[in-house]
Design a protein around this motif. Sequence first.
Motif, PDB file in Angstrom:
ATOM      1  N   GLU A 172      23.585 -19.653  -4.859  1.00 53.04           N
ATOM      2  CA  GLU A 172      23.089 -20.986  -4.511  1.00 53.04           C
ATOM      3  C   GLU A 172      22.453 -21.659  -5.717  1.00 53.04           C
ATOM      4  O   GLU A 172      21.658 -21.054  -6.430  1.00 53.04           O
ATOM      5  CB  GLU A 172      22.057 -20.871  -3.387  1.00 53.04           C
ATOM      6  N   VAL A 227      26.786 -22.273  -2.710  1.00 53.69           N
ATOM      7  CA  VAL A 227      26.109 -23.369  -2.021  1.00 53.69           C
ATOM      8  C   VAL A 227      25.512 -24.256  -3.115  1.00 53.69           C
ATOM      9  O   VAL A 227      24.692 -23.792  -3.913  1.00 53.69           O
ATOM     10  CB  VAL A 227      24.990 -22.856  -1.094  1.00 53.69           C
ATOM     11  N   GLU A 287      29.129 -18.125   4.484  1.00 55.06           N
ATOM     12  CA  GLU A 287      29.477 -16.762   4.938  1.00 55.06           C
ATOM     13  C   GLU A 287      30.738 -16.798   5.801  1.00 55.06           C
ATOM     14  O   GLU A 287      31.695 -16.072   5.564  1.00 55.06           O
ATOM     15  CB  GLU A 287      28.329 -16.162   5.769  1.00 55.06           C
ATOM     16  N   THR A 324      16.705 -19.568  -3.715  1.00 53.47           N
ATOM     17  CA  THR A 324      17.835 -20.070  -4.489  1.00 53.47           C
ATOM     18  C   THR A 324      18.008 -19.231  -5.764  1.00 53.47           C
ATOM     19  O   THR A 324      17.069 -18.618  -6.249  1.00 53.47           O
ATOM     20  CB  THR A 324      17.647 -21.573  -4.820  1.00 53.47           C
ATOM     21  N   ARG A 374      24.341 -21.873   4.241  1.00 54.52           N
ATOM     22  CA  ARG A 374      24.574 -20.453   3.923  1.00 54.52           C
ATOM     23  C   ARG A 374      25.424 -19.782   4.992  1.00 54.52           C
ATOM     24  O   ARG A 374      26.341 -19.021   4.685  1.00 54.52           O
ATOM     25  CB  ARG A 374      23.237 -19.712   3.785  1.00 54.52           C
ATOM     26  N   LYS A 413      19.700 -25.694   4.618  1.00 53.01           N
ATOM     27  CA  LYS A 413      20.057 -24.563   3.746  1.00 53.01           C
ATOM     28  C   LYS A 413      20.573 -23.393   4.577  1.00 53.01           C
ATOM     29  O   LYS A 413      21.562 -22.752   4.214  1.00 53.01           O
ATOM     30  CB  LYS A 413      18.839 -24.127   2.925  1.00 53.01           C
ATOM     31  N   GLN A 414      19.905 -23.111   5.689  1.00 60.02           N
ATOM     32  CA  GLN A 414      20.358 -22.015   6.563  1.00 60.02           C
ATOM     33  C   GLN A 414      21.771 -22.282   7.058  1.00 60.02           C
ATOM     34  O   GLN A 414      22.629 -21.406   7.069  1.00 60.02           O
ATOM     35  CB  GLN A 414      19.406 -21.867   7.763  1.00 60.02           C
TER      36      GLN A 414
END
Lengths: 292, 288
Positions: free
Chosen positions: A3, A167, A160, A186, A156, A152-153
């Motif tokens: 990231e 990211v 996946e 990050t 990610r 962000k979650q």
Amino acid sequence: MREIVVISGKGGAGKTSMAGAFAHLAENAILCDLDVDAPDLHLLLDPQVRSEEAFYSGHEAVIDAERCVGCGQCAELCRFDAVREDGDVYRVDPLACEGCKVCVALCPEKAIDFPEKHCGQWYVSDTRFGPMVHAQLFPGEENSGRLVTLLKQKARAMAEERGLDLVLCDGTPGIGCPVISSMAGTDLAVIVTEPTPSGLHDLKRVAELCDRFRTKVAVLVNKWDVNPAMTGEIEAWSKTKGYTLAGRFPHDRAVVDAMLERKVLTETDNAELSAILNASWAGILALLDTCN
Amino acid sequence: MIYAVASGKGGTGKTTVSSSLAALWDGPATLVDLDVEEPNLHLFLKPELTDVRKAWIEVPEADESKCTRCRACADICQFKAITVMADTLLVFAEMCHGCGGCLAVCPEGALSPGRRELGEICRGTAGRHDFVMGRLRVGEAMSPPLMRQVRRLFPELSEKGDILIDAPPGVSCPAIAAVTDADCIVLVTEPTPFGFHDFKLAWEAFTPLGKPMGAVINRSDLGDTAVRDFCRENGIPVWAEIPYSREVAEAYSRGEVVADALKELEGTFIGLRQHMRAAAAGGDPCAR
């Protein structure tokens, strides 16, 4: 999966123009605009929204004038100057309310409601450079970092799911909550700065934040030729900090022209600027490869 | 009168405008930097700081021996700053918003007021004017509490003359908080797609406050006409236009006040000052 977050400390240093070009150059990436207050990346990437969701965060106090007896205890208790006298009763200014519940819990008449707050919307979209997650807070809402964390979650998780390697996040100015949230976990911060007293002052502050997170840093000086001496000063300082120099980008009208065409810089036929950005991106990826 | 210089987008030239207004302001004024995350006004006005104080926010300190694990504090806290885990009372001071709720509800007197450093409030003089700046401690997440403490000085500062505020960028809570006390808002923008998009957001955010507002279009000959068209359609007066010039960019990069460095712009900023004064005095949201 790795990231990268593009930050600057100072607004207007050129984060989004650089991040947009990197989005074009990145392979197998998901894009994320973490500037939920005044997002701009979508203006370059023209995202096609695939899904939209409401973002709820916290609560706000609302005094029911029917039940309020005007005792004023809420105004006395409130530490945020959010309760105002309104004739015989009291009223909460939603812009000042912190949602702390103190007035709600301690009102002797139980006259204060505490509804959840709908603070904004967030989106999952497709762009010509890959999937993108982004959001828009409603004006005046608290930019608490919760929405940044959520984006962000989501990014990610999608990386996946789809087997994406990177990211790539466009960050926010400043050093407060949204920036702290964007730094969490990050791998690499790319700090875009400019050779001005403000640029250097804010770079040092945001760099201190990166050091606390032990985040690797690459520094890119935008508009470098406006003040070559200061650019040298910024680069020398960055080296003493052990940061990687990700290049110098000139002050060029092409940045605005590309924006007007809704293109990123590397999509224009300006070979010289594209070459600089390609070299910067290669340097950033090389640094990313050294991250554990 | 209180005047706020604001903008939806960072980097449009708020500090260029506010430092130039400071240089040309007729009459006594206090210059206030409320962009506490990234205060930059002092870099141009080079004030002499005579009073630098740390600013604190009240956070709870726990006395485990008095705590009966009743959880009243954890139940009222909306910010996950205090909790009982297993048999331990835990305070996460950096999460605390300083509302005082836990202290108010603890039946055992197990909590007492402690403090967390927010940053500093610096006061001094810049030329003829007074100067006040809030500067957030690096690592502190919340800017509104520090801004609130600076804003609480306004009644005292108003007695001495006008207040010119350099506001933080954006349209979220800190940006709104910075313009709440103002009699007039100056929105600095640039005629680019980013500038226009964020300008619209700022206009939407600030319009409900019902204050007189005008625009300054910086780098006015770059980009397109979208900002100007929008201003015309929505009755937003354009109080000043500053054409793009490399000289402005270079003067700024040397830490110079643009109105001082480029005398040809002096008239532009004096015109802006007159518009601001007229708008604040008239109180007409669309004063021209």
